[in-house]
Motif scaffolding. Structure first.
Motif, mmCIF file in Angstrom:
data_model
loop_
_atom_site.group_PDB
_atom_site.id
_atom_site.type_symbol
_atom_site.label_atom_id
_atom_site.label_comp_id
_atom_site.label_asym_id
_atom_site.label_seq_id
_atom_site.Cartn_x
_atom_site.Cartn_y
_atom_site.Cartn_z
ATOM 1 N N ALA A 43 2.148 -31.058 14.910
ATOM 2 C CA ALA A 43 1.808 -31.548 16.093
ATOM 3 C C ALA A 43 2.746 -32.424 16.640
ATOM 4 O O ALA A 43 3.734 -32.777 15.935
ATOM 5 N N ILE A 44 3.012 -32.311 18.046
ATOM 6 C CA ILE A 44 3.869 -33.296 18.748
ATOM 7 C C ILE A 44 3.266 -34.097 20.127
ATOM 8 O O ILE A 44 2.219 -33.374 20.395
ATOM 9 N N TYR A 45 3.680 -34.890 20.284
ATOM 10 C CA TYR A 45 2.902 -35.965 21.569
ATOM 11 C C TYR A 45 4.285 -35.781 22.282
ATOM 12 O O TYR A 45 5.469 -36.542 21.931
ATOM 13 N N GLY A 46 4.286 -35.058 23.296
ATOM 14 C CA GLY A 46 5.308 -34.889 24.226
ATOM 15 C C GLY A 46 5.407 -35.706 25.732
ATOM 16 O O GLY A 46 3.952 -35.939 25.850
ATOM 17 N N PHE A 47 6.209 -36.405 26.060
ATOM 18 C CA PHE A 47 6.037 -37.442 27.066
ATOM 19 C C PHE A 47 7.003 -37.019 28.164
ATOM 20 O O PHE A 47 8.225 -36.783 27.754
ATOM 21 N N VAL B 243 11.007 -30.967 37.433
ATOM 22 C CA VAL B 243 11.599 -30.288 36.180
ATOM 23 C C VAL B 243 10.897 -30.848 34.976
ATOM 24 O O VAL B 243 10.728 -30.226 33.946
ATOM 25 N N LYS B 244 10.887 -32.288 35.034
ATOM 26 C CA LYS B 244 10.066 -32.948 34.147
ATOM 27 C C LYS B 244 8.802 -32.226 33.550
ATOM 28 O O LYS B 244 8.471 -31.916 32.493
ATOM 29 N N LEU C 205 7.869 -30.275 30.021
ATOM 30 C CA LEU C 205 6.704 -30.598 28.934
ATOM 31 C C LEU C 205 5.877 -29.241 28.949
ATOM 32 O O LEU C 205 5.622 -29.114 27.782
ATOM 33 N N ALA C 206 5.653 -28.626 29.778
ATOM 34 C CA ALA C 206 4.791 -27.512 29.928
ATOM 35 C C ALA C 206 5.682 -26.394 28.834
ATOM 36 O O ALA C 206 4.709 -25.885 27.957
ATOM 37 N N ILE C 207 6.717 -26.067 29.218
ATOM 38 C CA ILE C 207 7.409 -25.117 27.993
ATOM 39 C C ILE C 207 7.371 -25.800 26.588
ATOM 40 O O ILE C 207 7.035 -25.031 25.757
ATOM 41 N N LEU C 208 7.708 -27.015 26.536
ATOM 42 C CA LEU C 208 7.741 -27.668 25.203
ATOM 43 C C LEU C 208 6.341 -27.580 24.478
ATOM 44 O O LEU C 208 6.196 -26.989 23.392
#
Ligand code: 5AD
Ligand code: SF4
Length: 465
Positions: A333-337, A358-359, A363-366
């Motif tokens: 799992a990751i928590y992306g910000f 771009v952010k 984030l969507a790609i991540l």
């Protein structure tokens, strides 16, 4: 409206933010109860409204002022208002300027003075502050902690942070790093076990830099000792900093069966250049070496992380390094910000160069890549039997929800409705990218009557949402 003593001594608390904040609220509630206050479920019934705030990301300050504006309409009812937590510490006296009906503003490093601040509040004083600003060496040790989580006892082992990552407000809002003695931590662990809890979570902004101020016991030694407390079946800890993550932590997990098979080790970025700009004080390779230790353990330790995208100056190439790191580690799992500039931090002076779109795209790609990784990772649990600790009763589909030692969510069917805190073996019949589904194949354990009594008490006054 006549303001009665009993009304003044009722309180309502609202909590935002991380587990540290949730647990701070448990300690604040415990302190208030000890001072003769009683907790109410509805803010309309409260003489004192406390608002425990978080400022880690986004426009936290604005949200707080917006909420305080909603409180404004209640000021004629003789209510008093207190703002606690990171926004209180960050904004300080400015809160009185913008919301003059607030009487108390206190950051977490001053909670040990709460009884004295409450006495001043009761005496009619306004504009009471507890704004420690990195001065204190003391921790908020209190025996009077309300245990509001129905299945997990939290213990703060270290407060504050001295790491000063360039994007982070925590060192400014929670003060300098200070560890509790391991004797007091172990005494608290024993009290929690006597209350019937079998799961403990050790808390700190950076638990790995824990050092007992008297015995010099390290984090790994403390972790192992907590795992050996009679009655404790699961010990978790959060959060870890790679810089201070030592191999003896992995050795402790291998040696002590009660320590959970899970390490949350936030990397923030896979690019050494970005890590340098973030002042994380490690490189990609240094981080991967810690991952290699964890993967070499005899136990199947699940790895999770926090990631920030769009830090000032992050190039496409840097972002690609983060994606390849996800693939190399294979997190569960990751928590992306998205990076958000925070007041007082060094990064606020860097140009917030990455446009919002771009952010959002990064984030969507991540998250999409991580989902594929999890789909693969979770697949290996099919047909396995995992021990689950029950957290919630049946959902609309009749499934009970709990967690494995790896902290994975498991939804399962069961003939009975086992209460939160019981353990049960579940055979996994279906896997999803972030949860497992199965069938109970053992009789659930029965939690101690002490835990059941505690849960009944808390069900009447939920604190944290
Ligand atoms: N912007 C975005 N994310 C942040 N975090 C902390 N500060 C910021 C910020 N300014 C994230 C980090 C940290 C988690 C708790 O919140 O990933 O590990
Ligand atoms: Fe913030 Fe870094 Fe401290 Fe974590 S270690 S609380 S990210 S300054």
């Amino acid at each position: 409206m006549p303001v009665e003593e009993t009304y003044l001594k009722t309180f309502y608390i609202e909590t935002f933010g991380c587990q540290m904040n949730a647990h701070d609220s448990e300690k604040v509630v415990g302190t208030l109860l000890r001072e003769g206050y009683s907790q109410v479920v509805d803010e309309a019934d409260a003489g004192l409204i406390l608002y425990n705030t978080c400022s880690i990301r986004d426009k936290a300050e604005q949200k707080v002022f917006h909420r305080l504006n909603e409180y404004k309409r209640m000021q004629g009812e003789g209510k008093k208002f207190a703002v606690l937590g990171c926004v209180a510490q960050q904004e300080g006296n400015k809160i009185f300027e913008r919301a003059p009906y607030v009487s108390l503003v206190a950051g977490s490093a001053s909670y040990r003075n709460l009884p004295e601040m409450l006495a001043r509040l009761e005496a009619g004083e306004t504009r009471i502050t507890g704004l420690d600003d990195r001065q204190t060496d003391e921790t908020f040790d209190t025996e009077f902690t309300a245990r509001t989580n129905p299945h997990r006892g939290y213990i703060t082992i270290i407060e504050g942070c001295d790491k000063f990552c360039s994007y982070c407000v925590v060192p400014y809002t929670r003060g300098k790093e200070r560890s509790r003695t391991s004797a007091s931590v172990l005494a608290e662990a024993q009290r929690i076990a006597q209350m019937g809890f079998t799961e403990i979570q050790l808390l700190g902004q950076n638990v790995n830099s824990y050092l007992d101020p008297s015995s010099k016991r390290s984090f790994a030694e403390l972790l192992a000792a907590v795992g050996e407390v009679n009655g404790i079946k699961r010990v978790r800890f959060t959060t870890s900093h790679p810089r201070d993550f030592t191999k003896d932590i992995v050795d402790a997990i291998d040696a002590v069966p009660t320590l959970c098979d899970h390490v949350h080790l936030p990397v923030q970025s896979g690019s050494t250049d970005v890590l340098r700009a973030m002042q994380r004080d490690y490189t990609r390779d240094w981080y991967l070496e810690r991952i290699a230790w964890t993967k070499a353990a005899r136990r199947d330790i699940s790895l999770t992380s926090d990631i920030i995208v769009g830090f000032p100056g992050e190039t496409d190439r840097d972002f690609e390094d983060t994606i390849t790191l996800l693939e190399t580690v294979g997190y569960d799992a990751i928590y992306g910000f998205k990076y958000s500039p925070r007041p007082n931090t060094p990064a606020i002076h860097m140009h917030d160069s990455i446009p919002e779109d771009v952010k959002v795209a990064r984030l969507a790609i991540l998250n999409a890549r991580q989902r594929e990784i999890q789909r693969e990772n979770y697949g290996r649990h099919l047909d396995q039997t995992v021990e689950v600790m029950v957290e919630h009763g049946a959902n609309s589909r009749g499934q009970i929800t709990g967690r494995s030692t790896q902290n994975k969510t498991v939804n399962f069917m069961c003939d009975s409705t086992p209460p939160p805190g019981s353990y049960i073996d579940v055979r996994i019949t279906q896997v999803f990218p972030s949860s497992l589904v199965g069938e109970a194949i053992s009789v659930p354990t029965v939690p101690s009557p002490a835990l059941a009594a505690q849960q009944a008490l808390n069900a009447r006054v939920p604190v944290v949402h």
